[in-house]
Design a protein around this motif. Structure first.
Motif, PDB file in Angstrom:
ATOM      1  N   SER A 195      43.181 -50.356 -31.216  1.00  0.00           N
ATOM      2  CA  SER A 195      41.746 -50.383 -30.950  1.00  0.00           C
ATOM      3  C   SER A 195      40.997 -50.962 -32.143  1.00  0.00           C
ATOM      4  CB  SER A 195      41.245 -48.965 -30.660  1.00  0.00           C
ATOM      5  OG  SER A 195      39.841 -48.930 -30.686  1.00  0.00           O
ATOM      6  N   ALA A 196      41.379 -50.512 -33.330  1.00  0.00           N
ATOM      7  CA  ALA A 196      40.673 -50.932 -34.541  1.00  0.00           C
ATOM      8  C   ALA A 196      40.934 -52.404 -34.861  1.00  0.00           C
ATOM      9  CB  ALA A 196      41.087 -50.048 -35.713  1.00  0.00           C
ATOM     10  N   TYR A 202      32.827 -58.890 -26.166  1.00  0.00           N
ATOM     11  CA  TYR A 202      34.234 -58.986 -26.521  1.00  0.00           C
ATOM     12  C   TYR A 202      34.995 -59.822 -25.493  1.00  0.00           C
ATOM     13  CZ  TYR A 202      37.482 -56.895 -29.813  1.00  0.00           C
ATOM     14  OH  TYR A 202      38.341 -56.681 -30.857  1.00  0.00           O
ATOM     15  N   VAL A 215      34.735 -44.052 -29.128  1.00  0.00           N
ATOM     16  CA  VAL A 215      36.082 -44.418 -28.675  1.00  0.00           C
ATOM     17  C   VAL A 215      37.130 -43.519 -29.327  1.00  0.00           C
ATOM     18  CG1 VAL A 215      37.845 -46.204 -28.878  1.00  0.00           C
ATOM     19  CG2 VAL A 215      35.592 -46.786 -28.050  1.00  0.00           C
TER      20      VAL A 215
HETATM   21  N1  TRP Z   1      37.390 -52.673 -33.895  1.00  0.00           N
HETATM   22  C1  TRP Z   1      37.320 -53.801 -33.040  1.00  0.00           C
HETATM   23  C2  TRP Z   1      37.611 -55.054 -33.826  1.00  0.00           C
HETATM   24  O1  TRP Z   1      37.711 -55.040 -35.011  1.00  0.00           O
HETATM   25  C3  TRP Z   1      35.996 -53.958 -32.375  1.00  0.00           C
HETATM   26  C4  TRP Z   1      35.397 -52.722 -31.855  1.00  0.00           C
HETATM   27  C5  TRP Z   1      34.245 -52.195 -32.227  1.00  0.00           C
HETATM   28  C6  TRP Z   1      35.913 -51.876 -30.931  1.00  0.00           C
HETATM   29  N2  TRP Z   1      34.029 -51.032 -31.578  1.00  0.00           N
HETATM   30  C7  TRP Z   1      35.011 -50.814 -30.791  1.00  0.00           C
HETATM   31  C8  TRP Z   1      37.064 -51.895 -30.243  1.00  0.00           C
HETATM   32  C9  TRP Z   1      35.263 -49.789 -29.963  1.00  0.00           C
HETATM   33  C10 TRP Z   1      37.320 -50.873 -29.408  1.00  0.00           C
HETATM   34  C11 TRP Z   1      36.433 -49.826 -29.290  1.00  0.00           C
HETATM   35  O2  TRP Z   1      37.715 -56.087 -33.252  1.00  0.00           O
END
Ligand code: TRP
Length: 453
Positions: free
Chosen positions: A22-23, A106, A235
């Motif tokens: 996720s990150a 996204y 999340v």
């Molecule tokens: N962390 C993700 C990235 O670096 C982007 C992101 C931001 C994200 N907030 C989120 C992903 C919440 C999943 C959930 O691309």
């Protein structure tokens, strides 16, 4: 309490891979390198590391505690912890709304990435002259049909994993994709660093230039730290609700944070030395990946095509595991006691693709580019809201709840796994970082950011 739906990760390793998935996303590979270069390289990095460790990681741990303690979705979690203060559930709702907006933008960028992966494979990119990539990107991104087609394919893949379930879908896919991603990234780093003239790229990325580190840069560092760790929008409350009960939350947060940070740095190492070695402009901003890197790949001849395929595959995979967690948060919320997982995933996908398509149409010279909201095209508005404004606001509310309103005994009990894990350092964390430093930093940076604009 266990997860209400009975869904959950089956192992700590799987959970770390899923949360790191996720990150690690577009934020690491596409956004971090250009922001870091823009705001002073090493100087930015220094501020970024501090925010990541002392605010990002602390938030992640807080969200894990809230999620695992209650086993609920972000809205119900706040209500479960504060039954007599129903207002807190709106913090959860704000987070979910942010997730929805992030997912839309996204998907647009993921669609571009998937298209570039396809064009690397099919040889289209290899056939474009060095000067033609800007026009190629603008023409593609502003067109109506093709970007939406790739958005739809990408969203379909994302939804497919969600429908598979938390352990059999998300966890399994993350355990497979994350190691592949690391291998691909390492291959690119080695190639980039061994090019002649690569060191100029490294010094652009790492040499501190404090004159470029403005107030805006500090806000960008905080926004990026939160965005990159996927914290502040609930999340990690969702993934927290799926964590095994015997998982050490502090250790898990630390691992995920380190993975995310390392991958951002390596992405910079994979990109900038190559950009400099080929005499390209490093300040390409958001277009860097789609307009400048293809030139770099083409200059490497036949192997360049292979590296181009590797790079866009890497970026697609990174985006996929992040999109999965965003859609999962929305799916978990909608499914609740109302409808099943599959139905919620489908409904959410259908709603979000409308916004994503509209954002795509508003980009560049697209068919909706004339429509302005607050003077901005929809794409730019979403980018601004999700990049610099909403995550810090949601993060502030979350950390204030955690530090000042949540029962301290509950926190200690959850962090220490009912007293089985030693958390002697907790007091420092709690009093200093959670209650004071993190909220203050968030307030200062938000206020200066808003005034500065
Ligand atoms: N962390 C993700 C990235 O670096 C982007 C992101 C931001 C994200 N907030 C989120 C992903 C919440 C999943 C959930 O691309």
């Amino acid at each position: 309490m266990s997860t209400k739906t009975g869904e959950g990760f089956s192992s700590s390793f799987g959970a770390i891979m899923a949360a790191a998935g996720s990150a690690v996303g577009l934020g690491n590979v596409w956004r971090f390198p250009y922001i870091c270069g823009k705001y002073g390289g090493g100087a930015f990095l220094l501020v970024y590391v501090i925010f990541v460790l002392f605010i990002g990681m602390v938030l992640m741990m807080s969200e894990f505690v809230i999620g695992r303690r209650t086993g609920e979705d972000p809205m119900k979690a706040y209500t479960a912890l504060k039954p007599h203060h129903p207002g807190w559930k709106y913090v959860g709702l704000a987070g979910l709304l942010t997730c929805f907006l992030i997912l839309a933008i996204y998907l647009v960028i993921s669609g571009w990435t998937l298209n570039y992966f396809w064009e690397s494979l099919s040889g289209t990119l290899a056939g474009i002259a060095d000067t033609g990539f800007e026009a190629h990107f603008n023409q593609f991104a502003s067109s109506a049909g093709r970007p939406v087609l790739f958005i739809a394919i990408f969203l379909f893949l994302t939804a497919l994993v969600i429908v598979g379930g938390v352990d059999k879908g998300i966890e399994r896919v993350s355990k497979l994709l994350m190691p592949i991603l690391v291998v691909l990234l390492m291959a690119l780093c080695v190639r980039s660093m061994t090019l002649e003239g690569a060191s100029a790229g490294l010094s652009y990325l790492f040499k501190p230039d404090f004159s470029k580190l403005t107030g805006e840069g500090v806000l960008a560092a905080l926004g990026q730290a939160l965005f990159s760790l996927s914290v502040g929008m609930g999340v990690m409350i969702v993934y927290g609700s799926y964590l095994p009960k015997d998982d050490n939350l502090l250790k898990t947060s630390l691992w995920i944070t380190l993975c995310d940070f390392a991958i951002a740095i390596f992405a910079g190492i994979a990109i900038f030395p190559a950009v400099f070695a080929c005499g390209q402009d490093p300040t390409g901003g958001p277009g860097l990946v789609y307009q400048v890197l293809p030139v770099v790949f083409n200059s490497m001849g036949t192997v360049g095509r292979l590296f181009s395929i590797i790079f866009f595959l890497l970026l697609s995979l990174a985006a996929l595991t992040s999109a999965i967690s965003l859609l999962e948060a929305l799916t978990q919320w909608l499914s609740g006691d109302r409808i099943g997982r599959t139905a919620s995933a489908i409904v959410m996908s259908l709603i979000v693709i409308i916004l994503a398509a509209a954002a795509s149409f508003s980009f560049g010279d697209g068919i909706l580019s004339g429509v302005k909201i607050g003077g901005m095209q929809l794409f730019d508005l979403l980018d601004k809201l999700t990049g610099t404004i909403l995550p810090p606001v949601c993060a502030l509310l979350t950390i204030v709840f955690f530090g000042w309103f949540m029962n301290k005994e509950d926190i200690i009990d959850e962090l220490s796994n009912h007293g089985t894990v030693k958390i002697g350092y907790f007091k420092v964390f709690y009093h200093f970082l959670v209650r004071i430093v993190a909220p203050l930093a968030l307030i200062v940076v938000l206020v200066t950011g808003i005034i500065g604009n």
